[in-house]
Design a protein around this motif. Structure first.
Motif, PDB file in Angstrom:
ATOM      1  N   ASP A   1       0.540  -0.896  -0.033  1.00 22.59           N
ATOM      2  CA  ASP A   1      -0.070   0.036  -0.050  1.00 22.59           C
ATOM      3  C   ASP A   1       0.975   1.209   0.009  1.00 22.59           C
ATOM      4  O   ASP A   1       0.433   2.174  -0.427  1.00 22.59           O
ATOM      5  N   ILE A   2       2.032   1.346   0.710  1.00 25.55           N
ATOM      6  CA  ILE A   2       2.801   2.477   0.588  1.00 25.55           C
ATOM      7  C   ILE A   2       3.822   2.610  -0.708  1.00 25.55           C
ATOM      8  O   ILE A   2       4.768   3.119  -0.906  1.00 25.55           O
ATOM      9  N   GLY A   3       3.393   1.697  -1.676  1.00 29.11           N
ATOM     10  CA  GLY A   3       4.350   1.475  -2.980  1.00 29.11           C
ATOM     11  C   GLY A   3       5.678   0.655  -2.978  1.00 29.11           C
ATOM     12  O   GLY A   3       6.362   1.041  -3.767  1.00 29.11           O
TER      13      GLY A   3
ATOM     14  N   ASN B   1       7.409   7.773   2.736  1.00 28.66           N
ATOM     15  CA  ASN B   1       7.557   6.932   1.704  1.00 28.66           C
ATOM     16  C   ASN B   1       7.711   7.644   0.409  1.00 28.66           C
ATOM     17  O   ASN B   1       8.128   7.345  -0.774  1.00 28.66           O
ATOM     18  N   ASP B   2       7.230   8.888   0.370  1.00 26.37           N
ATOM     19  CA  ASP B   2       7.370   9.726  -0.831  1.00 26.37           C
ATOM     20  C   ASP B   2       8.872  10.253  -1.032  1.00 26.37           C
ATOM     21  O   ASP B   2       9.057  11.026  -2.010  1.00 26.37           O
TER      22      ASP B   2
END
Ligand SMILES: *[C@@H]1O[C@H](CO)[C@@H](O)[C@H](O)[C@H]1NC(C)=O
Ligand SMILES: *[C@@H]1O[C@H](CO)[C@@H](O)[C@H](O)[C@H]1NC(C)=O
Length: 313
Positions: free
Chosen positions: A179-181, A198-199
């Motif tokens: 879900d957080i990539g 996470n970005d």
């Protein structure tokens, strides 16, 4: 003449007594040596006394255990010998004792992901912190190796900041990573920032989620480990575990439902007719068998090794 002979005998006796006292290592000497070896210092005399008592219990335990020949493993006075295990366990209810055993085919009798290069170095979590964070990260690292043939250090901090909200929370960890990539490399994610960042980096590995092995089924677990290293929860609350040195670990007092620790299973095998799981711990390379422990396999779900086993897919 007679007098000086007596004097000589007296002196020799004194020297002999002195030598036998100082030559034999006393417990106090061993304690001093042990503290030096592991760089132990204590706040004050009171704190030292408390640790000394625990150390004495460990000492007795190690002597007794290693004097036995029927246990299959040995223990040692490692850096945990002055500490009491204080992790609180998670209780799993309704764990079946007679599990339908999955018939597995085309799975070799022994397997070791380490020799394939799928396993990174042993970590050291310290006795504190969320134990499962490291194991979740290691499983995703191994996943990347199995998929792409490449092993790199992924960010334990990212797992900590984004996906582990409570102790031994493992059920949705791999789904959360999805879900957080996906996960960023160890180098690209900042040291823990206290919120999910996470970005701030580009993920190197993405997973679809997690798969859970049928509870208590060690055959299904074997088949899973052959596919990919697996994360398990175990009862590691006993002195025998804490002070483990080498051999195949089994502890009659172990629970298969009260689990307080996470390990990564990286293989399995059989030694002199006894089956074992190869488990990677995260207490540094000075613990156990260079950071690893062999846990008895097919011995009634020893220490809950097959109670909660998950892996990324
Ligand atoms: C070791 O085992 C022997 C035989 O079972 C026993 O006599 C001895 O007291 C044991 N020593 C210790 C330190 O437990
Ligand atoms: C970061 O995580 C959130 C969910 O917490 C997700 O919506 C977002 O797409 C992720 N960012 C990246 C770059 O993957």
């Amino acid at each position: 003449m007679e007098c000086s002979q007596r004097l000589l005998l007296f002196c020799v006796t004194i020297v002999w007594i002195f030598a036998s006292i100082s030559g034999k290592p006393t417990l106090e000497n061993e304690w001093t040596y042990w503290k030096q070896k592991y760089g132990k210092t204590y706040k004050d005399k009171h704190e030292e006394l408390n640790h000394w008592k625990i150390w004495l219990d460990s000492y007795k335990y190690v002597q007794q255990h290693n004097n036995r020949t029927d246990t299959g493993f040995i223990v040692e006075m490692n850096f945990l010998a002055d500490q009491i295990n204080i992790r609180s366990p998670i209780q799993y209810n309704n764990v079946k004792t007679d599990v339908p055993v999955t018939k597995v085919q085309d799975v070799p009798d022994s397997w070791d992901w380490r020799v394939k290069g799928a396993v990174g170095p042993v970590q050291n979590q310290g006795m504190m912190g969320d134990v499962q964070t490291i194991v979740i990260t290691e499983c995703v690292e191994s996943y990347e190796f199995v998929k792409k043939g490449q092993l790199e250090g992924l960010s334990i901090f990212e797992v900590h900041d984004c996906c582990v909200h409570s102790r031994l929370e493992v059920d949705n960890a791999f789904k959360c990573i999805h879900d957080i990539g996906g996960l960023c490399s160890e180098a690209s994610y900042p040291k823990s920032v206290g919120r999910c960042a996470n970005d701030s980096c580009d993920a190197d590995v993405q997973v679809m989620g997690g798969e859970t092995v049928a509870q208590g089924d060690e055959q299904a677990l074997k088949a899973a480990v052959y596919k990919i290293p697996v994360m398990v929860l175990v009862d590691a609350s006993h002195a025998s575990f804490q002070l483990y040195r080498s051999g195949i670990y089994s502890e009659p007092a172990c629970s298969s439902v009260r689990l307080d620790h996470a390990l990564q299973i990286v293989g399995y095998g059989t030694m002199k007719g006894v089956d074992y799981w190869i488990c990677k711990n995260s207490w540094g390379v000075d613990w156990g068998d260079r950071g690893y422990i062999l846990i008895a396999r097919n011995k009634g779900n020893m220490c809950g090794i097959a109670t909660h086993a998950t892996y990324p897919v």
